[in-house]
Design a protein around this motif. Structure first.
Motif, short mmCIF file in Angstrom:
data_model
loop_
_atom_site.label_atom_id
_atom_site.label_comp_id
_atom_site.label_asym_id
_atom_site.label_seq_id
_atom_site.Cartn_x
_atom_site.Cartn_y
_atom_site.Cartn_z
N UNK A 47 0.84 -1.20 0.00
CA UNK A 47 0.00 0.00 0.00
C UNK A 47 0.88 1.25 0.00
N UNK A 48 0.40 2.27 -0.66
CA UNK A 48 1.13 3.54 -0.69
C UNK A 48 0.85 4.31 0.60
N UNK A 49 1.92 4.81 1.20
CA UNK A 49 1.79 5.53 2.47
C UNK A 49 2.20 6.98 2.23
N UNK A 50 1.24 7.90 2.11
CA UNK A 50 1.56 9.27 1.69
C UNK A 50 2.24 10.07 2.80
N UNK A 51 3.17 10.96 2.40
CA UNK A 51 3.78 11.87 3.39
C UNK A 51 2.79 12.98 3.77
N UNK A 52 2.81 13.35 5.04
CA UNK A 52 1.90 14.39 5.55
C UNK A 52 2.70 15.28 6.51
N UNK A 53 2.30 16.54 6.65
CA UNK A 53 2.95 17.45 7.60
C UNK A 53 1.88 18.25 8.32
N UNK A 54 2.15 18.57 9.58
CA UNK A 54 1.26 19.44 10.35
C UNK A 54 1.96 20.78 10.51
N UNK A 55 1.36 21.82 9.92
CA UNK A 55 1.95 23.16 10.04
C UNK A 55 1.66 23.71 11.44
N UNK A 56 2.62 24.42 12.03
CA UNK A 56 2.36 24.99 13.37
C UNK A 56 1.02 25.74 13.41
N UNK A 57 0.24 25.45 14.45
CA UNK A 57 -1.11 26.00 14.53
C UNK A 57 -1.07 27.50 14.81
N UNK A 58 -2.05 28.21 14.27
CA UNK A 58 -2.19 29.64 14.53
C UNK A 58 -2.95 29.80 15.84
N UNK A 59 -2.51 30.80 16.62
CA UNK A 59 -3.09 30.98 17.93
C UNK A 59 -3.84 32.30 17.97
N UNK A 60 -5.13 32.26 18.29
CA UNK A 60 -5.92 33.48 18.44
C UNK A 60 -6.40 33.57 19.87
N UNK A 61 -5.75 34.39 20.66
CA UNK A 61 -6.16 34.57 22.05
C UNK A 61 -5.84 33.36 22.92
N UNK A 62 -5.07 32.44 22.41
CA UNK A 62 -4.73 31.26 23.21
C UNK A 62 -3.22 31.22 23.42
N UNK A 63 -2.77 30.47 24.42
CA UNK A 63 -1.34 30.47 24.64
C UNK A 63 -0.66 29.48 23.70
N UNK A 64 0.58 29.80 23.38
CA UNK A 64 1.32 29.02 22.40
C UNK A 64 1.56 27.59 22.91
N UNK A 65 1.72 27.44 24.22
CA UNK A 65 1.93 26.11 24.79
C UNK A 65 0.78 25.18 24.46
N UNK A 66 -0.44 25.70 24.51
CA UNK A 66 -1.61 24.90 24.17
C UNK A 66 -1.54 24.44 22.72
N UNK A 67 -1.13 25.38 21.84
CA UNK A 67 -1.02 25.04 20.41
C UNK A 67 0.01 23.93 20.20
N UNK A 68 1.17 24.06 20.88
CA UNK A 68 2.22 23.05 20.71
C UNK A 68 1.75 21.70 21.22
N UNK A 69 0.97 21.71 22.31
CA UNK A 69 0.50 20.43 22.86
C UNK A 69 -0.46 19.75 21.89
N UNK A 70 -1.39 20.54 21.34
CA UNK A 70 -2.37 19.95 20.40
C UNK A 70 -1.65 19.44 19.14
N UNK A 71 -0.70 20.26 18.62
CA UNK A 71 0.09 19.81 17.46
C UNK A 71 0.79 18.49 17.75
N UNK A 72 1.36 18.41 18.94
CA UNK A 72 2.12 17.21 19.31
C UNK A 72 1.23 15.98 19.35
N UNK A 73 0.04 16.14 19.94
CA UNK A 73 -0.88 15.00 20.03
C UNK A 73 -1.29 14.57 18.62
N UNK A 74 -1.64 15.53 17.78
CA UNK A 74 -2.15 15.19 16.44
C UNK A 74 -1.05 14.59 15.57
N UNK A 75 0.14 15.16 15.65
CA UNK A 75 1.24 14.63 14.84
C UNK A 75 1.53 13.18 15.19
#
Lengths: 199, 487
Positions: free
Chosen positions: B66-94
């Protein structure tokens, strides 16, 4: 030189002389010098107390002896009933050695009908835990069937299997496995009556 | 069709799976290096101890190439939220995307890709097929989070899908589960099949901190190995945990009373109840009917012993399914509730085999690869939620050959079942299917230790879920959250 007639005459003279002497006055009553009546009574009481104590001590000693014997019998019965039996690998059939051990238990159980046992089956670590629960149960059932086969009431026996969950020997080698393939015995009822059991 | 890349021609994927580290896997030399890196990594099969194959069983995975496609998660944009939260969510999803075994996850993104928007040409040069972007908002949400996610198709240069998911606050106990469910949605957008990150696994093991080494308690852990928690405090031997179909309750057998009985723990209120209050002997291995109204389980002890069912909705109607002198163990319902798969020692006590039983009536069917004279030891069956496969553990030879079991999968097909062997090294037991019918969690032993593992039946990729534990009796939950909402 020895004249018997002369001797006889002399003897008769002495006897006659004694018989003719006036009777002496009766002696005065002796002054009492031994214990008084009170002292005798006290002594009698003391003696009876001592006697009672001695009898009590003897009875106590006898009771203690009997108790010790009961305890020894109970301990022996407990040891006989508690001795684990072991099984061959993957087997629930009774070996001849196991049968001998169970025969000894049988004698105790027959003489002590109030005693009830729980047989706890165990297996070594090989195989899955569920399979080993079943295997341990088969082993406990085999032992239960041995007793009921000799006519003991099956209400006196219960079984539980711990499978491989409660090893007595740690390690993954035959020595440890052999010790873990076992049935243990727990007295659930009648432990107080064991002193009156044959052991 | 997806554009083929240099790295797409995997023929033997379980050996040549690229690492998630973003190496230029299109170079053959780099790929060779990767094999060594894999051998050193904890999340992949380590040097084989002794490969072995069960006679009559095909080695292999369900699909190959089976073909396994490459994927990337771009750093999330933060609107009124702290950057630590964004990094945590990115980390979980990645990590979830990596663990989905559907993608090669690329990280260490060049700075040129970090600007505003998504420049498809640049991403194409970077060599990915998919890009995930997102925005986190926390303002005016009472502590909650609004998480907007977009999936970009780099090959076609277009937005593939977008949605906004509500997430609970970061310190809420459901926060991570809700984020996992967003990962599952992303996997679904790409592949059509929802991911399984919003799930948890049950197992039993010796409890941490307890003095008695022989007691086991139930533990639960998240899909990514986080959040390991103890569920029972019986200080006894607690075995065979299983999820209710709604994922809100857990049933298990416990020795805490005189005789082992089946209990049910309600995860919402923490209340425990005796689930099967009737019946003699000792009760083990519960399995919920898919409708949640009854359980099948095993009674071991004085006869009758074997398989039983009990109506847990009405608390009645203990029913004996038969067993006889041999032992029938470990029942597990088919997803339609019309069959049981179980283990029986009916052929000979020392060689348990796996059987299928039609509950409407009919003959039992032998599923495991029994060969006369060899016997084998087959156990721990688990029916796939899709119904077409049964996983179990076992090996040819007797129980004497301790600790040499492998995970097998039987494909149920008319006119003969096909058997596949998923593992080749160490010892492998207690398989349980994920709700996607693709991944299997199992307990295993490798040269580097014992633990709980997850294998992808498609690629054969294996990872450690919980390391350095002597675990048993795994069970994979149903989905516990969807689109940011926890059930």
């Amino acid at each position: 030189m020895f004249n018997p007639r002369l001797v006889l005459a002399a003897f008769a003279t002495v006897v006659l002389a004694a018989a003719c002497r006036p009777e002496p006055p009766p002696p005065a009553a002796p002054e009492p010098t031994g214990p008084t009546a009170e002292e005798i009574e006290a002594q009698r009481i003391a003696d009876s107390i001592e006697n009672a104590r001695r009898l009590e001590a003897e009875a106590l000693a006898a009771a203690q002896r009997a108790e010790r014997e009961m305890q020894q019998r109970a301990a022996a019965a407990r040891a006989t009933l508690g001795e684990m039996v072991y099984f061959d690998y993957d087997e629930s059939t009774l070996t001849s050695e196991t049968t001998r051990t169970l025969q000894a238990k049988l004698a105790v159980l027959r003489s002590c009908p109030s005693v009830r046992l729980r047989m706890e089956g165990h297996a070594d670590e090989r195989g899955t835990s569920e399979y080993n629960i079943a295997l341990g149960s088969e082993r406990a059932q085999s032992v239960s069937e041995f007793f009921t086969g000799f006519g003991l009431d099956d209400a006196r026996f219960s079984t539980v299997s711990y499978g491989e969950e409660r090893p007595v020997a740690q390690g993954s080698n035959e020595a440890a496995w052999a010790r873990n393939r076992r049935v243990e015995f727990v007295i659930t009822t009648g432990a107080d009556d064991l002193g009156r059991c044959q052991s | 069709m997806r554009r083929p890349t240099a790295s797409s021609a995997w023929t033997n994927l379980h050996l040549e799976w690229p690492t998630p580290g973003g190496f230029p896997s299109r170079f053959a030399t780099a790929r060779t290096c990767l094999l060594f890196l894999l051998a050193a990594g904890a999340s992949s099969p380590v040097a084989a101890q002794e490969n072995e194959l069960i006679p009559g069983v095909e080695l292999g995975f369900i699909f190959e190439g089976v073909y396994v496609p490459p994927i990337a998660v771009k750093p999330l944009t933060v609107a009124g939220a702290d950057v630590g939260l964004a990094r945590e969510i990115e980390g979980i999803i990645t990590r979830d995307l990596d663990y989905s075994d559907r993608f090669q996850v690329r990280d260490s993104l060049p700075p040129a890709l970090g600007g505003e928007g998504v420049q498809y040409a640049l991403w194409e040069q970077f060599g990915v097929d998919w890009v995930v972007t997102g925005t986190i908002e926390t303002d005016g949400l009472g502590g909650g989070i609004a998480f907007s996610v977009e999936l970009h198709d780099i090959v076609f240069g277009s937005l593939k899908a977008a949605a906004t998911f509500p997430l609970p606050a970061r310190d809420h106990p459901d926060f991570r589960l809700a984020v996992h469910s967003v990962s599952d949605a992303l996997v679904g957008w790409v592949t059509g099949d929802r991911g399984v990150a919003a799930t948890r696994m049950l197992f039993r093991m010796r409890a941490f901190g307890e003095e008695n080494p022989n007691l086991t308690e139930i533990y639960v852990v998240d899909f990514d190995g986080e959040n390991l928690r103890r569920l029972t405090w019986d200080r006894s031997t607690v075995t065979s945990p299983t999820w209710s179909p709604d994922g809100k309750r857990v049933a298990y057998s416990s020795f805490k009373a005189d005789m082992p009985r089946i209990y049910e723990l309600n995860l919402e209120d923490g209340q425990e109840r005796l689930l099967v209050p009737e019946g003699h002997g000792q009760h083990d291995s519960p399995s919920y009917h898919p409708d949640g109204n009854s359980v099948a389980f095993t009674i071991v002890g004085p006869e009758p012993e074997g398989l039983f069912t009990y109506n847990i909705r009405d608390g009645c109607c203990l029913k004996y399914l038969g067993g006889g002198r041999f032992n029938d163990l470990q029942p597990n319902f088919s997803p339609d509730g019309e069959w049981l798969v179980f283990v029986s020692t009916r052929l000979r006590f020392s060689t348990p085999q796996v059987y299928l039983r039609p509950l409407a009536g009919g003959d039992d069917e032998l599923l495991s690869p029994f060969r006369y004279g060899e016997g084998g030891f087959f156990t721990d069956p688990d029916w796939s939620p899709c119904g077409d496969r049964v996983a179990f553990a076992g090996g040819i030879g007797s129980r004497r050959q301790a600790n040499r079991y492998h995970i097998l999968v039987a494909k149920l097909e008319a006119g003969g079942n096909r058997l596949l062997q998923l593992t080749q090294e160490g010892n492998n037991e207690d398989p349980s299917w994920a709700p996607n019918c693709r991944h299997i969690v199992f307990t295993g032993e490798r040269s580097y230790g014992k633990g709980v593992f997850i294998v992808d039946t498609v690629t054969g990729r294996t990872r450690v879920l919980v390391a350095n534990v002597e675990a048993e009796d795994t069970d994979w939950s149903p989905w516990l959250a969807e689109n940011g909402v926890v059930r």
